[in-house]
Write an enzyme that holds these catalytic residues in place. Structure first.
Site, PDB file in Angstrom:
ATOM      1  N   ASP A 128       0.833  -1.209   0.000  1.00 57.25           N
ATOM      2  CA  ASP A 128       0.000   0.000   0.000  1.00 57.25           C
ATOM      3  C   ASP A 128       0.870   1.263   0.000  1.00 57.25           C
ATOM      4  OD1 ASP A 128      -2.143  -1.810   0.499  1.00 57.25           O
ATOM      5  OD2 ASP A 128      -1.654  -1.745   2.638  1.00 57.25           O
ATOM      6  N   ASP A 157      -1.518  -2.069  -4.859  1.00 60.18           N
ATOM      7  CA  ASP A 157      -2.361  -2.436  -3.722  1.00 60.18           C
ATOM      8  C   ASP A 157      -3.172  -1.209  -3.271  1.00 60.18           C
ATOM      9  OD1 ASP A 157      -3.480  -3.901  -1.661  1.00 60.18           O
ATOM     10  OD2 ASP A 157      -1.639  -4.934  -1.176  1.00 60.18           O
ATOM     11  N   ASP A 161      -4.506   1.816   3.697  1.00 60.77           N
ATOM     12  CA  ASP A 161      -5.161   0.659   4.300  1.00 60.77           C
ATOM     13  C   ASP A 161      -4.965   0.690   5.811  1.00 60.77           C
ATOM     14  OD1 ASP A 161      -5.919  -0.012   1.768  1.00 60.77           O
ATOM     15  OD2 ASP A 161      -5.089  -2.043   1.800  1.00 60.77           O
ATOM     16  N   ARG A 214     -13.348   0.461  -3.029  1.00 54.98           N
ATOM     17  CA  ARG A 214     -12.876   0.740  -1.671  1.00 54.98           C
ATOM     18  C   ARG A 214     -12.730   2.227  -1.346  1.00 54.98           C
ATOM     19  NH1 ARG A 214      -8.134  -3.953  -1.195  1.00 54.98           N
ATOM     20  NH2 ARG A 214      -9.392  -5.614  -2.106  1.00 54.98           N
TER      21      ARG A 214
END
Ligand SMILES: *[C@@H]1O[C@H](CO)[C@@H](O)[C@H](O)[C@H]1NC(C)=O
Ligand SMILES: *[C@@H]1O[C@H](CO)[C@@H](O)[C@H](O)[C@H]1NC(C)=O
Ligand SMILES: *[C@@H]1O[C@H](CO)[C@@H](O)[C@H](O)[C@H]1NC(C)=O
Ligand SMILES: *[C@@H]1O[C@H](CO)[C@@H](O)[C@H](O)[C@H]1NC(C)=O
Length: 336
Positions: A128, A157, A161, A214
């Site tokens: 990430d 990615d 996160d 997301r």
């Protein structure tokens, strides 16, 4: 017009303690939400510590290590060969409009009280852009995150996160664009016991453009999502699943945004095609709607209403009609 007022703020922007706390009285410019109001105390980062300016990878790593309060100003581009770990009590702030991170992204692990501001973080291939793991009180504000959406969901990615029981986090005024998987909160259904009751995250005044999924997707926690602008959020913007709760208010959805909000537990194939072509089944999540949202042409699928009906703190809600111009004006780097 009104926006010229910012010129009044411009001379102050080098001096952190003097930053305006509000943008024209229409939105908070200071930390707001779970990173400010929580049982551990407000997120202050390196406040009270020394200030150090870094322009090399080695100096950066040395400056962010340890728990001592420090304000770390980043000058120019740092191309990380591996992921630096940011320690507790740190503010990591880009200088001007050109501070950027490439190569590897940032880890905030086992830490508390961290601020990340005014950094462009792009084309991170190892993981990430920012991973927040087992950490509390983090404010991710006024950054830009980008890569390239054309290579599919698994080339890169996440952008931000938030995992392993992390808590009391605010993600504000960031410009997330041209990237597939934006912000996952709780990354594995197997970590239910670690995550459940944590993962309180506030997302406000972020600008998402040309993204896949997301924005955010949450499991097991609580996310308050207000006054964000979503443009061409292609497949699914806000996803609440595995007993997660979201409070969604005052957001604006535009362009080719297919699904604005879903609590249906199916993890759509556009999100995780590496599992089943038909998608993965999880338990549904919950969603509550506060102040009116402008869904544009996007769909909403709320299968369960929860009990997260009101944020447990005070916050400044921008009038819906001003969300789009204000977020476009204020989000991203070079604004603080
Ligand atoms: C810095 O962070 C640690 C937690 O890692 C905390 O215990 C400590 O009190 C903090 N130090 C200062 C001076 O704020
Ligand atoms: C985080 O803390 C755990 C438990 O103390 C430890 O095993 C782990 O190595 C730590 N992680 C990092 C990256 O320091
Ligand atoms: C989480 O971080 C704390 C320090 O803040 C540490 O004591 C704990 O062991 C860590 N837990 C895990 C699972 O890494
Ligand atoms: C909405 O959720 C229901 C489950 O309650 C599901 O059957 C339906 O396919 C979902 N709609 C979309 C468009 O995903």
């Amino acid at each position: 017009m009104r926006f010229n007022l910012l010129l009044l703020f411009a001379p102050l922007s080098g001096a952190l303690p003097l930053l305006p706390t509000s943008l024209f009285g229409l939105a908070s410019w200071d930390v707001e939400g779970f990173a400010r109001d929580n049982p551990l105390g407000p997120t202050t980062g390196g406040k009270g510590g020394s200030t150090v300016t870094v322009s090399t990878v080695a100096d950066f790593k040395a400056a962010v290590t340890g728990d001592e309060p420090k304000i770390v100003l980043v000058n120019g581009e740092l191309d990380f060969p591996s992921r630096p770990k940011i320690g507790s009590n740190k503010s990591v702030i880009g200088v001007g409009k050109t501070a950027q991170i490439t190569g590897s992204g940032l880890d905030i692990v086992n830490a508390t009280n961290v601020i990340i501001q005014n950094l462009k973080i792009s084309f991170i291939l190892d993981n990430d852009c920012i991973t927040i793991r087992n950490s509390t009180r983090v404010w991710v504000d006024h950054n830009e995150f980008t890569s390239d959406i054309s290579k599919g969901p698994d080339e890169y990615d996440g952008q931000v996160d938030i995992i392993r029981g992390s808590d009391w986090i605010t993600v504000s005024w960031n410009y997330f664009h041209d990237h597939w998987k934006s912000s996952l909160v709780g990354n594995d259904a197997n970590f239910r016991d670690i995550d459940f009751g944590h993962l309180h995250v506030t997302y406000h005044h972020n600008h998402w453009r040309n993204e896949g999924t997301r924005g955010p997707a949450g499991r097991f926690g609580h996310q308050h999502v207000y006054n964000n602008l979503y443009e061409d959020f292609l497949y699914q913007a806000i996803h609440s699943r595995s007993d997660n709760q979201v409070l969604v208010e005052g957001n604006v959805f535009r362009g080719k945004t297919r699904e604005a909000l879903s609590t249906y537990g199916l993890v759509i194939p556009e999100d995780s095609p590496n599992t089943c072509v038909c998608g993965d089944e999880e338990l549904d999540g919950f969603a509550n709607l506060g102040a009116r949202n402008d869904w544009g042409g996007a769909t909403v699928n709320i299968t369960q209403v929860g009990d997260f009906v009101k944020a447990p703190y005070k916050y400044k809600l921008t009038p819906l009609l001003l969300v789009s111009p204000l977020v476009k004006f204020g989000a991203g780097v070079g604004k603080i």
